[in-house]
Design a protein around this motif. Sequence first.
Motif, PDB file in Angstrom:
ATOM      1  N   LEU A 181       5.962   0.451  -3.463  1.00  0.00           N
ATOM      2  CA  LEU A 181       7.098   1.359  -3.385  1.00  0.00           C
ATOM      3  C   LEU A 181       6.635   2.683  -2.773  1.00  0.00           C
ATOM      4  CD1 LEU A 181       8.410   0.085  -6.712  1.00  0.00           C
ATOM      5  CD2 LEU A 181       9.892   0.351  -4.735  1.00  0.00           C
ATOM      6  N   ASP A 182       7.609   3.516  -2.394  1.00  0.00           N
ATOM      7  CA  ASP A 182       7.247   4.800  -1.775  1.00  0.00           C
ATOM      8  C   ASP A 182       6.263   5.553  -2.667  1.00  0.00           C
ATOM      9  OD1 ASP A 182       8.792   4.718   0.610  1.00  0.00           O
ATOM     10  OD2 ASP A 182      10.595   4.985  -0.605  1.00  0.00           O
ATOM     11  N   ALA A 183       5.295   6.195  -2.038  1.00  0.00           N
ATOM     12  CA  ALA A 183       4.239   6.964  -2.726  1.00  0.00           C
ATOM     13  C   ALA A 183       3.298   6.057  -3.511  1.00  0.00           C
ATOM     14  CB  ALA A 183       4.820   8.048  -3.630  1.00  0.00           C
ATOM     15  N   GLU A 216      11.618   0.035  10.266  1.00  0.00           N
ATOM     16  CA  GLU A 216      12.842  -0.693  10.586  1.00  0.00           C
ATOM     17  C   GLU A 216      12.692  -1.320  11.969  1.00  0.00           C
ATOM     18  OE1 GLU A 216      17.285   0.671  10.514  1.00  0.00           O
ATOM     19  OE2 GLU A 216      16.048   1.936   9.204  1.00  0.00           O
ATOM     20  N   PRO A 217      13.032  -2.585  12.139  1.00  0.00           N
ATOM     21  CA  PRO A 217      12.797  -3.231  13.439  1.00  0.00           C
ATOM     22  C   PRO A 217      13.596  -2.577  14.568  1.00  0.00           C
ATOM     23  CG  PRO A 217      13.513  -4.823  11.771  1.00  0.00           C
ATOM     24  CD  PRO A 217      13.615  -3.477  11.150  1.00  0.00           C
ATOM     25  N   SER A 218      12.977  -2.511  15.737  1.00  0.00           N
ATOM     26  CA  SER A 218      13.662  -1.957  16.913  1.00  0.00           C
ATOM     27  C   SER A 218      14.718  -2.971  17.387  1.00  0.00           C
ATOM     28  CB  SER A 218      12.644  -1.744  18.034  1.00  0.00           C
ATOM     29  OG  SER A 218      12.142  -3.009  18.442  1.00  0.00           O
ATOM     30  N   ASN A 238       0.430  -1.792   7.181  1.00  0.00           N
ATOM     31  CA  ASN A 238       1.079  -0.827   6.301  1.00  0.00           C
ATOM     32  C   ASN A 238       2.552  -1.246   6.242  1.00  0.00           C
ATOM     33  OD1 ASN A 238       2.260   1.378   5.119  1.00  0.00           O
ATOM     34  ND2 ASN A 238       1.234   2.896   6.401  1.00  0.00           N
ATOM     35  N   ARG A 239       2.937  -1.942   5.199  1.00  0.00           N
ATOM     36  CA  ARG A 239       4.158  -2.752   5.101  1.00  0.00           C
ATOM     37  C   ARG A 239       3.946  -3.961   6.012  1.00  0.00           C
ATOM     38  NH1 ARG A 239       8.131   0.282   2.393  1.00  0.00           N
ATOM     39  NH2 ARG A 239       7.816   2.518   2.559  1.00  0.00           N
ATOM     40  N   SER A 240       4.857  -4.927   5.913  1.00  0.00           N
ATOM     41  CA  SER A 240       4.551  -6.192   6.587  1.00  0.00           C
ATOM     42  C   SER A 240       5.818  -7.048   6.707  1.00  0.00           C
ATOM     43  CB  SER A 240       3.523  -6.959   5.758  1.00  0.00           C
ATOM     44  OG  SER A 240       4.099  -7.303   4.504  1.00  0.00           O
TER      45      SER A 240
HETATM   46  P1  AMP Z   1       7.510   4.435   5.927  1.00  0.00           P
HETATM   47  O1  AMP Z   1       6.583   3.345   5.520  1.00  0.00           O
HETATM   48  O2  AMP Z   1       7.650   5.508   4.885  1.00  0.00           O
HETATM   49  O3  AMP Z   1       7.186   4.956   7.278  1.00  0.00           O
HETATM   50  O4  AMP Z   1       8.966   3.817   6.032  1.00  0.00           O
HETATM   51  C1  AMP Z   1       9.248   2.701   6.804  1.00  0.00           C
HETATM   52  C2  AMP Z   1      10.638   2.247   6.446  1.00  0.00           C
HETATM   53  O5  AMP Z   1      10.931   1.138   7.253  1.00  0.00           O
HETATM   54  C3  AMP Z   1      10.763   1.837   5.007  1.00  0.00           C
HETATM   55  O6  AMP Z   1      11.920   2.389   4.436  1.00  0.00           O
HETATM   56  C4  AMP Z   1      10.888   0.326   5.097  1.00  0.00           C
HETATM   57  O7  AMP Z   1      11.637  -0.218   4.066  1.00  0.00           O
HETATM   58  C5  AMP Z   1      11.553   0.169   6.447  1.00  0.00           C
HETATM   59  N1  AMP Z   1      11.348  -1.183   6.972  1.00  0.00           N
HETATM   60  C6  AMP Z   1      10.182  -1.787   7.239  1.00  0.00           C
HETATM   61  N2  AMP Z   1      10.394  -3.060   7.659  1.00  0.00           N
HETATM   62  C7  AMP Z   1      11.715  -3.258   7.659  1.00  0.00           C
HETATM   63  C8  AMP Z   1      12.546  -4.355   7.966  1.00  0.00           C
HETATM   64  N3  AMP Z   1      12.035  -5.514   8.387  1.00  0.00           N
HETATM   65  N4  AMP Z   1      13.861  -4.203   7.863  1.00  0.00           N
HETATM   66  C9  AMP Z   1      14.382  -3.036   7.452  1.00  0.00           C
HETATM   67  N5  AMP Z   1      13.662  -1.939   7.128  1.00  0.00           N
HETATM   68  C10 AMP Z   1      12.336  -2.056   7.226  1.00  0.00           C
END
Ligand code: AMP
Length: 347
Positions: free
Chosen positions: A67-69, A95-97, A123-125
Amino acid sequence: MKYTKRFRVNPGQRVRLKDFDPKFKDHHEGHEAAADEIERDQQKLRGLQELLYADRQSSLLICLQGLDAGGKDGTISHILGAMNPQGCRVTGFREPSVEEQAHDFLWRIHSAAPARGQVAIFNRSHYEDVLVVRVHDLVPKAVWSRRYDQINAFEKELVENKTHVLKFFLHISKREQLRRFEQRLDDPTKRWKISESDYKEREFWTDYVAAYEAALTHCSTAHAPWFVIPSDHKWFRNLAIGRIVVEHLEALDMKLPEPSVDLRHIRREYHAAKRLSTVRGELSAHIRSASAPRRDSTTCAGAGRRPGSPGRSPAGAPVGRASPPRGRPPRGTPPNASRALPRSRPR
Ligand code: AMP
Ligand code: MG
């Protein structure tokens, strides 16, 4: 007990996050007491990554979710701090382009997977596609619910192609998240991290917990395990993740590859090059000393000029190059090296 075993979600295990203590710190009193252990693991990690890089047989993918932080950025700088950046690649998924949305959800993930010899950190996936997407109904349930199997199949394909996949969920408490948000407000060096969505997403805490529990339950496989990392203490999070990566890489029993050249031949070339370089060094030292201006030459034309630069006669005409060395060439000079010596000046 090894941390790999302790924090691993076993295949088929039904995960309930309330069963995991985010403040857990094992037997360690605090950061200071654990500092030596953390440093020792960093040293090991450095050597193991070098082996992976030199070996070029397999690769390592580290997925960070939380989660955030939760500490994804801090974990990345800790792990990368121990590694040679040449063999590493970090990809953050947002968020996907528009282009990414026009493909299947794994398209952008696959292209960021590590090449042989490399470490990739996410970093997220691809898990965001069953987390944020599920929490906010970004696609119908019929679509996201099929993704668990698709993710397992995709990760299997990576593993079968010699990519080791380790996935870490950084488990923080809701209270610790708020404390970190407060720090971001109070500390001017952290304010850049503040995002409007931090507080909006916090409202969905329970939904995120349910989504994480589902992902951890369905997608912790023998080939690509999930680890739930207690992360309220940043130093313990670093210790645990560093240790698991070390344990995993050590178990691969990697070896430095054999040299691809004939070492005896290369050694002969080395000694020949060394002899030549010694002779050249001696020759130029000899030439320098022979062409240095003599003490009693203050009245000579060209006195004080740079060694080797042509002088001028009183009339301004060049008087020739610096004096050649006298006497025998230095010891060790090969027979044909005398040809390189300037001819003697007539007396
Ligand atoms: P950060 O990691 O703080 O830069 O935030 C990236 C944001 O992109 C987060 O709110 C994620 O939930 C969002 N995000 C990453 N992947 C996806 C996805 N596949 N669909 C929608 N949002 C995404
Ligand atoms: Mg954020």
